[in-house]
Each structure stands twice: as C-alpha cells, then as structure tokens.
Design a protein around this motif. Structure first.
Motif, PDB file in Angstrom:
ATOM      1  N   SER A  69       0.819  -1.218   0.000  1.00  0.00           N
ATOM      2  CA  SER A  69       0.000   0.000   0.000  1.00  0.00           C
ATOM      3  C   SER A  69       0.852   1.267   0.000  1.00  0.00           C
ATOM      4  O   SER A  69       0.291   2.370  -0.052  1.00  0.00           O
ATOM      5  CB  SER A  69      -0.928   0.007   1.219  1.00  0.00           C
ATOM      6  OG  SER A  69      -0.182   0.199   2.412  1.00  0.00           O
ATOM      7  N   ILE A  70       2.181   1.140   0.036  1.00  0.00           N
ATOM      8  CA  ILE A  70       3.030   2.336   0.103  1.00  0.00           C
ATOM      9  C   ILE A  70       2.728   3.253  -1.084  1.00  0.00           C
ATOM     10  O   ILE A  70       2.622   2.807  -2.224  1.00  0.00           O
ATOM     11  CB  ILE A  70       4.530   1.971   0.176  1.00  0.00           C
ATOM     12  CG1 ILE A  70       5.321   3.201   0.622  1.00  0.00           C
ATOM     13  CG2 ILE A  70       5.049   1.373  -1.110  1.00  0.00           C
ATOM     14  CD1 ILE A  70       6.713   2.880   1.119  1.00  0.00           C
ATOM     15  N   SER A  71       2.509   4.524  -0.776  1.00  0.00           N
ATOM     16  CA  SER A  71       2.083   5.473  -1.793  1.00  0.00           C
ATOM     17  C   SER A  71       2.695   6.841  -1.520  1.00  0.00           C
ATOM     18  O   SER A  71       2.670   7.328  -0.392  1.00  0.00           O
ATOM     19  CB  SER A  71       0.550   5.578  -1.775  1.00  0.00           C
ATOM     20  OG  SER A  71       0.101   6.518  -2.718  1.00  0.00           O
ATOM     21  N   THR A  72       3.230   7.438  -2.557  1.00  0.00           N
ATOM     22  CA  THR A  72       3.780   8.782  -2.478  1.00  0.00           C
ATOM     23  C   THR A  72       2.636   9.781  -2.568  1.00  0.00           C
ATOM     24  O   THR A  72       1.762   9.657  -3.422  1.00  0.00           O
ATOM     25  CB  THR A  72       4.761   9.020  -3.639  1.00  0.00           C
ATOM     26  OG1 THR A  72       5.695   7.943  -3.659  1.00  0.00           O
ATOM     27  CG2 THR A  72       5.489  10.321  -3.496  1.00  0.00           C
ATOM     28  N   LYS A  73       2.634  10.774  -1.697  1.00  0.00           N
ATOM     29  CA  LYS A  73       1.553  11.765  -1.684  1.00  0.00           C
ATOM     30  C   LYS A  73       1.978  13.132  -2.189  1.00  0.00           C
ATOM     31  O   LYS A  73       1.133  13.965  -2.499  1.00  0.00           O
ATOM     32  CB  LYS A  73       0.963  11.901  -0.268  1.00  0.00           C
ATOM     33  CG  LYS A  73       0.317  10.632   0.238  1.00  0.00           C
ATOM     34  CD  LYS A  73      -0.838  10.202  -0.641  1.00  0.00           C
ATOM     35  CE  LYS A  73      -1.475   8.917  -0.168  1.00  0.00           C
ATOM     36  NZ  LYS A  73      -2.460   8.391  -1.082  1.00  0.00           N
ATOM     37  N   ASP A  74       3.285  13.378  -2.299  1.00  0.00           N
ATOM     38  CA  ASP A  74       3.729  14.704  -2.732  1.00  0.00           C
ATOM     39  C   ASP A  74       3.875  14.814  -4.246  1.00  0.00           C
ATOM     40  O   ASP A  74       4.173  15.888  -4.756  1.00  0.00           O
ATOM     41  CB  ASP A  74       5.046  15.088  -2.041  1.00  0.00           C
ATOM     42  CG  ASP A  74       6.194  14.183  -2.422  1.00  0.00           C
ATOM     43  OD1 ASP A  74       6.035  12.952  -2.302  1.00  0.00           O
ATOM     44  OD2 ASP A  74       7.258  14.691  -2.831  1.00  0.00           O
ATOM     45  N   ASP A 105       6.569   5.179  -6.727  1.00  0.00           N
ATOM     46  CA  ASP A 105       5.839   4.128  -5.990  1.00  0.00           C
ATOM     47  C   ASP A 105       6.331   2.745  -6.407  1.00  0.00           C
ATOM     48  O   ASP A 105       6.557   1.872  -5.557  1.00  0.00           O
ATOM     49  CB  ASP A 105       4.330   4.239  -6.205  1.00  0.00           C
ATOM     50  CG  ASP A 105       3.707   5.427  -5.484  1.00  0.00           C
ATOM     51  OD1 ASP A 105       4.402   6.103  -4.695  1.00  0.00           O
ATOM     52  OD2 ASP A 105       2.506   5.674  -5.713  1.00  0.00           O
ATOM     53  N   GLY A 106       6.526   2.538  -7.695  1.00  0.00           N
ATOM     54  CA  GLY A 106       7.035   1.256  -8.188  1.00  0.00           C
ATOM     55  C   GLY A 106       8.444   0.981  -7.697  1.00  0.00           C
ATOM     56  O   GLY A 106       8.772  -0.156  -7.338  1.00  0.00           O
ATOM     57  N   HIS A 107       9.282   2.022  -7.672  1.00  0.00           N
ATOM     58  CA  HIS A 107      10.657   1.849  -7.206  1.00  0.00           C
ATOM     59  C   HIS A 107      10.682   1.503  -5.713  1.00  0.00           C
ATOM     60  O   HIS A 107      11.459   0.648  -5.273  1.00  0.00           O
ATOM     61  CB  HIS A 107      11.477   3.100  -7.490  1.00  0.00           C
ATOM     62  CG  HIS A 107      12.947   2.874  -7.369  1.00  0.00           C
ATOM     63  ND1 HIS A 107      13.832   3.908  -7.201  1.00  0.00           N
ATOM     64  CD2 HIS A 107      13.708   1.751  -7.382  1.00  0.00           C
ATOM     65  CE1 HIS A 107      15.065   3.418  -7.118  1.00  0.00           C
ATOM     66  NE2 HIS A 107      15.011   2.110  -7.219  1.00  0.00           N
ATOM     67  N   LEU A 108       9.819   2.132  -4.912  1.00  0.00           N
ATOM     68  CA  LEU A 108       9.758   1.824  -3.481  1.00  0.00           C
ATOM     69  C   LEU A 108       9.322   0.373  -3.239  1.00  0.00           C
ATOM     70  O   LEU A 108       9.725  -0.246  -2.253  1.00  0.00           O
ATOM     71  CB  LEU A 108       8.800   2.784  -2.764  1.00  0.00           C
ATOM     72  CG  LEU A 108       9.277   4.230  -2.649  1.00  0.00           C
ATOM     73  CD1 LEU A 108       8.162   5.119  -2.111  1.00  0.00           C
ATOM     74  CD2 LEU A 108      10.532   4.334  -1.794  1.00  0.00           C
ATOM     75  N   LYS A 109       8.521  -0.169  -4.153  1.00  0.00           N
ATOM     76  CA  LYS A 109       8.030  -1.549  -4.003  1.00  0.00           C
ATOM     77  C   LYS A 109       9.018  -2.583  -4.544  1.00  0.00           C
ATOM     78  O   LYS A 109       8.912  -3.763  -4.204  1.00  0.00           O
ATOM     79  CB  LYS A 109       6.685  -1.701  -4.707  1.00  0.00           C
ATOM     80  CG  LYS A 109       5.574  -0.927  -4.022  1.00  0.00           C
ATOM     81  CD  LYS A 109       4.276  -1.009  -4.792  1.00  0.00           C
ATOM     82  CE  LYS A 109       3.226  -0.113  -4.152  1.00  0.00           C
ATOM     83  NZ  LYS A 109       1.968  -0.116  -4.902  1.00  0.00           N
TER      84      LYS A 109
END
Length: 188
Positions: free
Chosen positions: A73-78, A89-93
């Motif tokens: 569910s990790i999601s960038t908000k900025d 988001d893909g790189h964080l996953k």
C-alpha cells in the motif's frame, strides 16, 4: 449476616483489583501511517496502510502491541499522477527498497514498555522489514482510543541500501538519507 457482607466486600475488592490484560484491536480504516524520506535534493512523503494490529492494556496502562503493515500500500503523496508518482511508488516496491513481491508485510512488535507518566510510554520494539529484524525505540502517547507516535527508522538495518552514502561513494546529489520518518496515529 455480618460475615456475608464481609465476604461480599472482599469479593468486590478482589474483583476490582485483579485487572487482567485487555487486547484492543486497531481500526485499520481510521488509523494513519505517514512517512517522509529525505535526500540531498529534497524529500518525498506518503502513506502506508496497516493490515492489522492490536494494543494490549492492563487497566489503563499500555502493556503491549503488535502491528502488521501492508507494504504493497506504500504510496507517495507529494507527487501527482503522471508527474513521477507511479515511477517512485514502483521503485519503493521493488527490491532496491521494500521488495513487496517477496515481503508484502512489515511487522512491529513491542518488547519493553516503560510508563513515563501522563499516558506517555517509552517503547522498544522489534521491527521486521524484508525479513530482517532490528530494534527501534520511540515514545507513544495514548489518549482516549488513539495512540500517536513519531520515530525514525534506519533503512540500512533492513538491507535497504539503495542510494545510501553509508555504503556507496560518489553519489553526489543522488544520495538518500539512511533514516526515514514515521508519524502514526493508531485508532483502537
């Protein structure tokens, strides 16, 4: 009759003082976990969702807790859609960071709790990310049915070394801080 009253009073006192642990399930829909990751040239912030969790109380005192975080569910908000959000988001996953295909959850489990007064507790917990477990320490405040905390996590303890100046030379303005910040509001 006097003995019956004495026995009844003794049972009442014994029942009132024998406080057992009570587990309070977290309302994952109302709880929020925000994160901030910083780099030389700026920062990004976002959210990640709880999958499940519970706090344990003895009377009104916090005595335990365990939480499972849904790392998918990790999601960038900025960032806005189409402005690099999907890429980050893909790189964080992916395996450079949280490797959510192999490690879809992270777990935080309280190990020691010290009552600091005024409904604030000092907690040492085991945090497991990417199959690696390391301790984290933080203060948590409990008010009504909400617990709040802020703390930093050193990502390199969980084998997340991408862009870390602690492990790679000559990163220049591509360096990413080892610590990321967590700000959580847990409703139970």
């Amino acid at each position: 009759m006097k003995n019956l009253k004495t026995i009844a009073l003794a049972l009442f006192v014994a029942t009132a003082t024998a406080v057992s642990a009570q587990t309070k399930k977290v309302d994952v829909a109302k709880s929020k976990i925000n994160w901030v990751g910083k780099k030389v040239t700026g920062q990004h912030n976002g959210t990640v969702d709880l999958k499940e969790g519970a706090l344990v109380f003895k009377g009104t005192k916090l005595t335990g807790g365990k939480f499972t975080v849904d790392m998918n569910s990790i999601s960038t908000k900025d960032l806005e859609a189409g402005k690099g959000k999907e890429k980050l988001d893909g790189h964080l996953k992916n395996d450079d960071f949280f490797g959510t295909d192999k490690y879809p959850t992270a777990v935080l489990e309280f190990k020691t709790i010290k009552d600091k007064g005024n409904n604030v507790y000092g907690v040492t917990a085991d945090l497991t990310i990417k199959g690696k477990t390391a301790p984290v320490s933080f203060d948590i405040a409990v008010k009504g049915n909400t617990a709040t905390t802020q703390f930093n996590v050193n990502r390199t303890k969980y084998d997340i070394k991408y862009g870390s100046g602690s492990f790679f030379d000559n990163l220049g303005d591509k360096a990413i801080n080892d610590d990321f910040e967590i700000d959580a509001s847990i409703v139970f």
